[in-house]
Write a protein that holds these residues in place. Structure first.
Motif, PDB file in Angstrom:
ATOM      1  N   GLU A  92      -6.145  10.455   7.412  1.00 35.52           N
ATOM      2  CA  GLU A  92      -6.539   9.268   8.156  1.00 35.52           C
ATOM      3  C   GLU A  92      -7.247   8.286   7.223  1.00 35.52           C
ATOM      4  O   GLU A  92      -8.146   8.653   6.469  1.00 35.52           O
ATOM      5  CB  GLU A  92      -7.469   9.653   9.309  1.00 35.52           C
ATOM      6  CG  GLU A  92      -7.823   8.488  10.213  1.00 35.52           C
ATOM      7  CD  GLU A  92      -8.671   8.907  11.404  1.00 35.52           C
ATOM      8  OE1 GLU A  92      -9.100   8.021  12.163  1.00 35.52           O
ATOM      9  OE2 GLU A  92      -8.907  10.122  11.557  1.00 35.52           O
ATOM     10  N   GLY A  93      -6.791   7.057   7.259  1.00 42.41           N
ATOM     11  CA  GLY A  93      -7.395   6.033   6.416  1.00 42.41           C
ATOM     12  C   GLY A  93      -6.786   5.919   5.029  1.00 42.41           C
ATOM     13  O   GLY A  93      -7.224   5.083   4.229  1.00 42.41           O
TER      14      GLY A  93
ATOM     15  N   ASP B 208      -4.886   4.630   2.157  1.00 37.61           N
ATOM     16  CA  ASP B 208      -4.368   3.302   1.854  1.00 37.61           C
ATOM     17  C   ASP B 208      -3.481   3.401   0.626  1.00 37.61           C
ATOM     18  O   ASP B 208      -3.959   3.485  -0.500  1.00 37.61           O
ATOM     19  CB  ASP B 208      -5.536   2.335   1.606  1.00 37.61           C
ATOM     20  CG  ASP B 208      -5.067   0.907   1.364  1.00 37.61           C
ATOM     21  OD1 ASP B 208      -3.840   0.666   1.364  1.00 37.61           O
ATOM     22  OD2 ASP B 208      -5.923   0.026   1.163  1.00 37.61           O
TER      23      ASP B 208
ATOM     24  N   ALA C 130      -4.206   0.516   4.650  1.00 41.00           N
ATOM     25  CA  ALA C 130      -5.409   0.390   5.460  1.00 41.00           C
ATOM     26  C   ALA C 130      -5.562  -1.034   5.943  1.00 41.00           C
ATOM     27  O   ALA C 130      -5.307  -1.992   5.208  1.00 41.00           O
ATOM     28  CB  ALA C 130      -6.622   0.810   4.640  1.00 41.00           C
TER      29      ALA C 130
ATOM     30  N   GLY D 293      -7.595  -4.306   7.085  1.00 40.75           N
ATOM     31  CA  GLY D 293      -8.869  -4.807   6.677  1.00 40.75           C
ATOM     32  C   GLY D 293      -8.872  -6.231   6.444  1.00 40.75           C
ATOM     33  O   GLY D 293      -8.453  -7.179   6.824  1.00 40.75           O
TER      34      GLY D 293
END
Length: 217
Positions: free
Chosen positions: A51-52, A54, A215, A217
């Motif tokens: 998870e997360g 990038d 990710a 952002g």
């Protein structure tokens, strides 16, 4: 009749799902195997992504030499050092030509470098014929090793296991477990069949790498 067909289809789907879970459980090459899910874009593959994760933060790949696991029910389990090297070099070559120049292959860990561990498991072997490599001139060792491995190794029921790590922190970022295809257009016991499977696996890995989410952002 429709009810019967629906029942048969459901049963078949459950059997296929159970078979996938069996080979996705792994050989032990990937320790503490995470819970995998089916890859919707690559039928037959099972994946896990941290998870997360990038992918845009990683622009290069460092490759660990491939590990080969001989199947428990293989009639023969021996591989020579030259055959193992031929297999490792062949797989690295397939990955390199598939990934580069989009994703450069490097030999040192560093920032933005993914570390790729790979195993080919459930490989079946035939017994080696005597005298092939022992009388081969040194300049032809590589070709002879490829021919020897190709003539004895079947990847028809093999499974590919890949683990992606951050090359600096050793943090696990992704896992791919994929059933290798049957190369019906090529002789099963041949180096051409092995390289065709390697090319297929390399392209599956590249497509999975590019499909990894960036990710937000």
């Amino acid at each position: 009749m429709r009810t019967l067909f629906r029942y048969m289809a459901l049963t078949a789907a459950l059997l296929i799902g159970n078979m996938q879970q069996v080979w996705a459980a792994g050989s032990g090459f990937i320790e503490n195997m995470p819970s995998l899910s089916a890859d919707a874009d690559r039928p037959g593959a099972m994946i896990w992504t941290k998870e997360g994760f990038d992918r845009t933060q990683y622009t290069k790949v460092m490759i660990e030499p491939v590990t080969v696991f001989i199947a428990d029910d293989s009639k023969y389990k021996g591989l020579t050092a030259d055959e193992l090297k031929a297999i490792a070099d062949g797989f690295a070559e397939s990955l390199t030509k598939t990934l580069e120049p989009d994703v450069p292959i490097v030999s040192q860990p560093g920032a933005g470098v993914l570390y790729l561990r790979t195993a080919i498991t459930n490989v079946h072997m035939a017994k080696k014929k005597r005298g092939l490599l022992g009388y081969t001139p040194i300049g032809f060792v590589v070709t002879a090793a490829q021919d020897a491995a190709g003539g004895r190794m079947s990847l028809k029921d093999a499974v590919l296991e890949m683990e992606l790590l951050d090359s600096q922190s050793n943090e696990r970022l992704g896992v791919l477990v994929d059933k290798t295809p049957t190369t019906a257009d090529k002789k099963e016991l041949s180096w051409d069949s092995i390289t065709a499977t390697f090319d297929y696996d390399a392209n599956r890995f590249k497509s999975r790498l590019h499909a990894a989410p960036a990710a937000s952002g």
